[in-house]
Scaffold this motif. Structure first.
Motif, PDB file in Angstrom:
ATOM      1  N   PRO A 112       5.723  56.939  38.242  1.00 55.57           N
ATOM      2  CA  PRO A 112       4.623  57.993  38.439  1.00 55.57           C
ATOM      3  C   PRO A 112       3.988  58.117  39.667  1.00 55.57           C
ATOM      4  O   PRO A 112       3.684  56.940  40.485  1.00 55.57           O
ATOM      5  N   LYS A 307       5.638  55.239  32.989  1.00 57.98           N
ATOM      6  CA  LYS A 307       6.231  56.104  33.572  1.00 57.98           C
ATOM      7  C   LYS A 307       5.290  57.723  33.431  1.00 57.98           C
ATOM      8  O   LYS A 307       5.451  58.653  34.162  1.00 57.98           O
ATOM      9  N   GLN A 363       1.271  64.689  36.354  1.00 60.07           N
ATOM     10  CA  GLN A 363       2.617  64.166  36.663  1.00 60.07           C
ATOM     11  C   GLN A 363       3.655  64.989  35.912  1.00 60.07           C
ATOM     12  O   GLN A 363       4.958  64.933  36.640  1.00 60.07           O
ATOM     13  N   ARG A 364       3.279  65.713  34.952  1.00 65.56           N
ATOM     14  CA  ARG A 364       4.417  66.783  34.511  1.00 65.56           C
ATOM     15  C   ARG A 364       4.681  67.782  35.635  1.00 65.56           C
ATOM     16  O   ARG A 364       5.751  68.372  35.846  1.00 65.56           O
ATOM     17  N   ASP A 367       6.629  66.085  38.415  1.00 61.96           N
ATOM     18  CA  ASP A 367       8.195  66.117  38.011  1.00 61.96           C
ATOM     19  C   ASP A 367       8.881  67.456  38.061  1.00 61.96           C
ATOM     20  O   ASP A 367      10.024  67.248  38.521  1.00 61.96           O
ATOM     21  N   GLN A 371      11.889  68.341  40.675  1.00 64.44           N
ATOM     22  CA  GLN A 371      13.076  68.624  39.935  1.00 64.44           C
ATOM     23  C   GLN A 371      13.624  69.933  40.690  1.00 64.44           C
ATOM     24  O   GLN A 371      14.666  70.152  40.971  1.00 64.44           O
ATOM     25  N   GLN A 390      12.221  62.370  35.627  1.00 59.80           N
ATOM     26  CA  GLN A 390      11.600  61.999  36.896  1.00 59.80           C
ATOM     27  C   GLN A 390      12.867  61.597  37.566  1.00 59.80           C
ATOM     28  O   GLN A 390      12.684  61.049  38.749  1.00 59.80           O
ATOM     29  N   CYS A 438      10.472  60.456  41.889  1.00 57.99           N
ATOM     30  CA  CYS A 438       9.060  60.235  42.055  1.00 57.99           C
ATOM     31  C   CYS A 438       8.751  59.027  42.734  1.00 57.99           C
ATOM     32  O   CYS A 438       7.659  58.779  42.945  1.00 57.99           O
TER      33      CYS A 438
END
Length: 468
Positions: A112, A307, A363-364, A367, A371, A390, A438
């Motif tokens: 992360p 993570k 973090q979401r 990510d 992506q 991730q 990440c």
């Protein structure tokens, strides 16, 4: 929907960035106001005389900058220029390049972002220094962990992983790798057969080799482990356990459907096989119910904060059926004695005061952004996996072979992991690579790495070098 058409004359650079720059200028000048619905990709492509793919990349670039946002079923809307996010902590874990050049962009690891966690750590350590808890954190903790830490863990699992258990059902470990080692040690002995997905977590492969377990791969498809292959392996091999990652599978980033999870649980119960469910990525998919919730009596559930919150805290959690708890606790005593109390205290404070949830939300967002970045740069038909993962699984087109592609990307300054590293036993590895999105410290660095990978895909001459 606006009839906006950007003015591109006088601008230089890749066409998709030129369109994104024009969009940014029109927003800044007030030509486009916040909330304006933009033309569809196809409509704007027609007006500009460019491909739909170019407009798709332009919109992705603008979204990355925080200028626009899409709403499923409604369209794409102007959001305006948001204040820049705090810069991520700059870390470079790569070794210096030979000859003193820049270090390669390392996209082999999944970890992360750390920036938001840094301030939370400063706050937690300051509060700890002023508290009367320090002395109690310097001694040995119970093998299962201190009661307040297990209570925090229970709250975390329910909030972020949809696992509802009492604190007494949780045991603390030093990360997920240690949790897997503990689970395997509790149910198997050297020489015993352990099943895993045909492509599996490198950590599980390392543990099996180190501890002398006989690891056997089970066929997988686009939904995870193939039930018929699992049933056949149980009949033929008499395994002690099945280790699997049903949510954001490592390395393919596949999410196993709920019906498949239930089917795997039925087969495992039929043959008396323990399921070791690795759910480190479960926080990213809120609607993916863990197998533990379906079959808690035959599942050892393992996860960690590595993570989702921080890899460096090394905090893991194990949930085990009651009849296996003594064996799991004995394994913890043998392998680590107990999880260190100080990082567990930090993690528990973060869970209790909401810092951990804020870190996860950050973090979401990161990510998802990376992506989108990857899918705007790499050919869509080659990218596999869940769009919130991730990492991505890149299936190589002909004539690329995985080992040649890994060498080519390294030559261009990017390090990725070939499929052979994840392949169990002597099975033939697919021609694919895993890309950790990440690991690079910034999105710009990630973008540079992804462009180098895209350029490598378009260099087929290099793919033939190995047969010259």
């Amino acid at each position: 929907m606006t009839s906006w058409t950007p003015i591109l004359e006088g601008r230089t650079g890749p066409l998709y960035r030129v369109i994104a720059d024009a969009l940014a200028d029109d927003i800044a000048e007030g030509t486009l106001s916040v909330g304006t619905r933009l033309p569809t990709h196809r409509d704007l492509a027609f007006r500009l005389g460019v491909t739909v793919g170019t407009v798709t990349r332009a919109y992705a670039e603008a979204e990355k900058r925080g200028l626009i946002g899409g709403e499923v079923g409604r369209g794409t809307f102007v959001q305006g220029q948001r204040p820049p996010a705090p810069p991520p902590l700059q870390q470079n874990w790569s070794a210096p390049a030979a000859g003193g050049g820049p270090a390669p962009i390392d996209m082999t690891t999944i970890r992360p972002e750390h920036a938001v966690a840094v301030q939370a750590l400063r706050t937690a350590l300051s509060e700890l220094a002023a508290s009367d808890r320090l002395a109690s954190l310097l001694g040995y903790a119970p093998h299962a962990g201190l009661a307040p830490h297990r209570a925090a863990g229970a709250a975390w699992l329910e909030r972020q992983h949809r696992v509802s258990v009492s604190p007494d059902s949780i045991l603390m470990t030093t990360g997920a790798q240690n949790a897997i080692a503990v689970a395997l040690s509790a149910v198997a002995r050297p020489g015993d057969v352990i099943l895993a997905e045909r492509l599996t977590n490198i950590g599980a492969k390392t543990l099996a080799a180190n501890q002398g377990y006989h690891l056997e791969g089970v066929a997988i498809d686009e939904h995870g482990i193939v039930p018929e292959a699992f049933d056949s392996a149980c009949r033929r091999l008499g395994p002690k356990a099945l280790y699997l990652v049903p949510t954001m599978h490592n390395p393919t980033a596949v999410v196993m459907p709920q019906a498949r999870r239930a089917e795997i649980a039925v087969i495992a119960r039929r043959y008396g096989v323990i399921l070791i469910e690795d759910d480190v990525f479960g926080f990213m998919v809120p609607d993916a119910k863990p197998i533990q919730a379906i079959a808690p009596d035959i599942t050892i559930y393992v996860t960690s904060l590595s993570k989702s919150v921080s890899a460096g805290l090394r905090i893991g959690y194990v949930v085990t059926p009651p009849d296996l708890r003594p064996r799991v606790e004995a394994a913890i005593r043998a392998l680590q004695y107990s999880a260190p109390a100080l990082p567990a205290e930090v993690a528990s404070r973060w869970i209790q005061d909401g810092s951990a949830d804020r870190i996860v939300e950050t973090q979401r967002v990161e990510d998802l952004a990376r992506q989108r970045l990857a899918r705007s740069i790499l050919p869509v038909e080659a990218v596999y996996g869940h769009p919130a993962a991730q990492h991505i699984w890149l299936v190589l087109p002909e004539p690329w072979r995985r080992e040649d592609f890994v060498a080519e990307t390294r030559r261009r300054g990017v390090v990725v992991t070939g499929a052979d590293a994840f392949t169990v036993g002597r099975a033939s590895a697919p021609h694919a690579v895993r890309i950790g999105l990440c690991m690079p410290g910034t999105r710009d660095e990630a973008a540079r790495g992804l462009r180098a990978i895209a350029d490598s895909l378009e260099a087929p001459a290099s793919a033939m070098l190995s047969i010259v």
